[in-house]
Motif scaffolding. Structure first.
Motif, PDB file in Angstrom:
ATOM      1  N   GLU A 223     -49.085  -2.171  25.034  1.00  0.00           N
ATOM      2  CA  GLU A 223     -48.353  -2.779  26.142  1.00  0.00           C
ATOM      3  C   GLU A 223     -47.076  -2.004  26.465  1.00  0.00           C
ATOM      4  OE1 GLU A 223     -47.703  -6.837  25.146  1.00  0.00           O
ATOM      5  OE2 GLU A 223     -49.787  -7.446  25.545  1.00  0.00           O
ATOM      6  N   GLU A 224     -46.411  -1.483  25.450  1.00  0.00           N
ATOM      7  CA  GLU A 224     -45.222  -0.664  25.678  1.00  0.00           C
ATOM      8  C   GLU A 224     -45.582   0.624  26.411  1.00  0.00           C
ATOM      9  OE1 GLU A 224     -43.604  -0.099  21.801  1.00  0.00           O
ATOM     10  OE2 GLU A 224     -42.349  -1.903  21.885  1.00  0.00           O
ATOM     11  N   ALA A 225     -46.693   1.248  26.011  1.00  0.00           N
ATOM     12  CA  ALA A 225     -47.139   2.478  26.669  1.00  0.00           C
ATOM     13  C   ALA A 225     -47.477   2.225  28.131  1.00  0.00           C
ATOM     14  CB  ALA A 225     -48.349   3.049  25.935  1.00  0.00           C
ATOM     15  N   LEU A 226     -48.093   1.082  28.417  1.00  0.00           N
ATOM     16  CA  LEU A 226     -48.427   0.736  29.801  1.00  0.00           C
ATOM     17  C   LEU A 226     -47.157   0.492  30.612  1.00  0.00           C
ATOM     18  CD1 LEU A 226     -50.588   0.112  31.910  1.00  0.00           C
ATOM     19  CD2 LEU A 226     -50.575  -2.278  31.121  1.00  0.00           C
ATOM     20  N   ALA A 227     -46.170  -0.160  30.006  1.00  0.00           N
ATOM     21  CA  ALA A 227     -44.900  -0.416  30.694  1.00  0.00           C
ATOM     22  C   ALA A 227     -44.202   0.894  31.034  1.00  0.00           C
ATOM     23  CB  ALA A 227     -44.010  -1.288  29.824  1.00  0.00           C
ATOM     24  N   ARG A 228     -44.228   1.850  30.129  1.00  0.00           N
ATOM     25  CA  ARG A 228     -43.616   3.153  30.405  1.00  0.00           C
ATOM     26  C   ARG A 228     -44.342   3.864  31.533  1.00  0.00           C
ATOM     27  NH1 ARG A 228     -43.560   3.314  24.679  1.00  0.00           N
ATOM     28  NH2 ARG A 228     -45.281   4.821  24.636  1.00  0.00           N
ATOM     29  N   LEU A 229     -45.690   3.826  31.498  1.00  0.00           N
ATOM     30  CA  LEU A 229     -46.479   4.471  32.550  1.00  0.00           C
ATOM     31  C   LEU A 229     -46.162   3.856  33.908  1.00  0.00           C
ATOM     32  CD1 LEU A 229     -50.185   5.510  32.443  1.00  0.00           C
ATOM     33  CD2 LEU A 229     -49.385   4.091  34.327  1.00  0.00           C
ATOM     34  N   LYS A 230     -46.139   2.523  33.994  1.00  0.00           N
ATOM     35  CA  LYS A 230     -45.873   1.849  35.262  1.00  0.00           C
ATOM     36  C   LYS A 230     -44.456   2.145  35.767  1.00  0.00           C
ATOM     37  CE  LYS A 230     -49.786  -0.331  35.862  1.00  0.00           C
ATOM     38  NZ  LYS A 230     -50.669  -0.012  37.028  1.00  0.00           N
ATOM     39  N   THR A 231     -43.521   2.232  34.851  1.00  0.00           N
ATOM     40  CA  THR A 231     -42.143   2.543  35.233  1.00  0.00           C
ATOM     41  C   THR A 231     -42.047   3.943  35.838  1.00  0.00           C
ATOM     42  OG1 THR A 231     -41.224   1.103  33.513  1.00  0.00           O
ATOM     43  CG2 THR A 231     -39.792   2.846  34.359  1.00  0.00           C
ATOM     44  N   ILE A 232     -42.649   4.912  35.184  1.00  0.00           N
ATOM     45  CA  ILE A 232     -42.620   6.296  35.683  1.00  0.00           C
ATOM     46  C   ILE A 232     -43.379   6.405  37.004  1.00  0.00           C
ATOM     47  CG2 ILE A 232     -43.319   8.670  35.211  1.00  0.00           C
ATOM     48  CD1 ILE A 232     -43.004   8.012  32.220  1.00  0.00           C
ATOM     49  N   GLU A 233     -44.528   5.748  37.087  1.00  0.00           N
ATOM     50  CA  GLU A 233     -45.349   5.797  38.301  1.00  0.00           C
ATOM     51  C   GLU A 233     -44.578   5.257  39.500  1.00  0.00           C
ATOM     52  OE1 GLU A 233     -49.988   4.859  39.139  1.00  0.00           O
ATOM     53  OE2 GLU A 233     -48.826   3.160  38.401  1.00  0.00           O
ATOM     54  N   CYS A 234     -43.887   4.134  39.305  1.00  0.00           N
ATOM     55  CA  CYS A 234     -43.090   3.544  40.393  1.00  0.00           C
ATOM     56  C   CYS A 234     -41.944   4.472  40.780  1.00  0.00           C
ATOM     57  CB  CYS A 234     -42.567   2.186  39.946  1.00  0.00           C
ATOM     58  SG  CYS A 234     -41.507   1.371  41.172  1.00  0.00           S
ATOM     59  N   ALA A 235     -41.281   5.076  39.793  1.00  0.00           N
ATOM     60  CA  ALA A 235     -40.161   5.982  40.070  1.00  0.00           C
ATOM     61  C   ALA A 235     -40.625   7.184  40.890  1.00  0.00           C
ATOM     62  CB  ALA A 235     -39.532   6.443  38.768  1.00  0.00           C
ATOM     63  N   ILE A 236     -41.778   7.727  40.552  1.00  0.00           N
ATOM     64  CA  ILE A 236     -42.318   8.871  41.296  1.00  0.00           C
ATOM     65  C   ILE A 236     -42.611   8.482  42.738  1.00  0.00           C
ATOM     66  CG2 ILE A 236     -44.287  10.433  41.508  1.00  0.00           C
ATOM     67  CD1 ILE A 236     -44.442  10.473  38.448  1.00  0.00           C
ATOM     68  N   ASP A 237     -43.235   7.307  42.930  1.00  0.00           N
ATOM     69  CA  ASP A 237     -43.542   6.844  44.288  1.00  0.00           C
ATOM     70  C   ASP A 237     -42.262   6.637  45.095  1.00  0.00           C
ATOM     71  OD1 ASP A 237     -46.239   6.901  43.757  1.00  0.00           O
ATOM     72  OD2 ASP A 237     -46.390   4.758  43.272  1.00  0.00           O
ATOM     73  N   GLU A 238     -41.239   6.074  44.457  1.00  0.00           N
ATOM     74  CA  GLU A 238     -39.957   5.871  45.134  1.00  0.00           C
ATOM     75  C   GLU A 238     -39.343   7.198  45.576  1.00  0.00           C
ATOM     76  OE1 GLU A 238     -37.418   3.105  45.764  1.00  0.00           O
ATOM     77  OE2 GLU A 238     -39.458   2.500  46.239  1.00  0.00           O
ATOM     78  N   MET A 239     -39.424   8.184  44.723  1.00  0.00           N
ATOM     79  CA  MET A 239     -38.868   9.495  45.050  1.00  0.00           C
ATOM     80  C   MET A 239     -39.656  10.152  46.179  1.00  0.00           C
ATOM     81  SD  MET A 239     -38.096  10.692  41.149  1.00  0.00           S
ATOM     82  CE  MET A 239     -38.162  12.423  41.553  1.00  0.00           C
TER      83      MET A 239
END
Length: 369
Positions: A223-239
């Motif tokens: 679950e922690e690994a998934l949270a990190r992936l989702k966080t990075i994925e959202c940040a990339i989309d925002e950028m």
């Protein structure tokens, strides 16, 4: 043009410069005999006319202090800038503790006798910041900041190009900066930007899973690994969708090498417009060597625990200072291949810069596939 916007050349921000300079005040002996042209207060705006005697003293002081008399750092965000500033202040304080005893011969007109005179040089030093005001504040204040910054840049250009003196050539207004692997810098930037930008944090940060007695450690790690992936994925989309969110910490490093704004530079006589200021020699170091760089700048001795605090004093990748335990653990291994490909596209200019400089790293290796 779109490519200029893509690498951050259209933003109003220009990188801050931090300059350490040193000079000396002459303290005369009891008979107050003045030693010609040795009372020279040096500063960051230019050099005095040096005599042979002055050059000899300058050489002796330079060999003892071990750092050029004016050295300027270009602050590239998320590349150790706060630590470098701290190191410059440490060295400046050390220089102020120096006092050199000088013995000099002076030819006197009366009886043509060469007399020995003793005097001392009390060292002075300071660190100045040169910033471009792009936020609030009056137009008058912004203009003052810009002219001060421009004058320093022009002084560097003049001194780098004009001196033929060997002593001055080896210590002639060097300017340096530090670059970092684009992937590592990106993860570090997310940690910092989400610390102060609540909108970005609320939108993209996926919280760590709640600890419950019935969850296995393996399930928690997943679950922690998934949270990190989702966080990075959202940040990339925002950028991608919001042009790096207009944040200097997220924008490519390459945009920070733009020391001058072209419109300002070409606007008129107030800013000169000399061609030399466009061609400064800049030494570029790798973040991998940040420890050695900081110890050299500060003049510290390795192994001195009191001085190690200048390195990453408040590192957001350390859970003690991190906004979230998820942010503290972000890494390339949390990304899918598609996410890595997007990062390569977003930071392609930085990858090209690192390759051109001869620096290798995760981003250069991955984006060259």
């Amino acid at each position: 043009m779109q490519w200029r916007k893509d690498i951050g050349l259209e933003i109003a921000n220009l990188p801050a410069l931090y300059s350490l300079s040193w000079w000396w005040d002459t303290v005369y002996n009891s008979d107050h005999v003045k030693i010609d042209k040795l009372t020279i207060r040096e500063n960051s705006t230019g050099l005095s006319n040096d005599t042979t005697k002055h050059q000899q003293i300058h050489r002796q002081i330079l060999s003892e202090i071990g750092i050029p008399r004016n050295i300027t750092y270009i602050h590239i965000h998320k590349c150790g800038g706060t630590s470098v500033q701290g190191a410059l202040w440490i060295r400046s304080r050390r220089i102020r503790n120096y006092e050199f005893q000088i013995q000099a011969e002076r030819n006197m007109d009366i009886n043509q006798k060469n007399l020995l005179h003793h005097f001392s040089l009390q060292m002075r030093s300071d660190v100045h910041s040169y910033k471009h005001s792009y936020g609030g504040g009056s137009a008058e204040k912004k203009e003052q900041w810009d002219k001060k910054r421009w004058s320093h840049i022009q002084a560097i250009a003049n001194q780098q190009s004009s001196s033929s003196d060997l002593i001055l050539t080896t210590s002639n207004f060097p300017i340096f900066t530090i670059v970092r692997d684009p992937f590592e810098r990106f993860f570090s930037a997310i940690q910092q930007v989400m610390h102060y930008n609540t909108d970005f944090r609320d939108k993209c940060l996926h919280d760590a899973p709640r600890l419950t007695w019935w969850k296995s450690s393996r399930k928690i790690k997943e679950e922690e690994a998934l949270a990190r992936l989702k966080t990075i994925e959202c940040a990339i989309d925002e950028m991608e969708n919001n042009h790096f969110r207009g944040d200097v910490h997220l924008l490519p490093m390459s945009s920070h090498f733009r020391l001058l704004d072209e419109d300002t530079f070409n606007s008129g006589d107030d800013y000169g417009g000399e061609e030399g200021a466009k061609h400064l020699a800049v030494s570029v170091f790798s973040m991998k060597n940040i420890g050695d760089i900081l110890f050299h700048i500060s003049g510290s001795v390795k192994g001195n625990n009191k001085e190690t605090s200048i390195i990453h004093a408040r590192d957001r990748s350390n859970e003690e200072y991190a906004t979230s335990s998820i942010l503290a653990k972000l890494s390339m291994s949390d990304c899918t291949e598609e996410m890595l490909e997007k990062l390569c596209e977003l930071y392609h200019v930085d990858v090209a810069l690192m390759k051109w400089l001869g620096y290798r790293g995760k981003a250069v290796q991955r984006c060259s596939l």
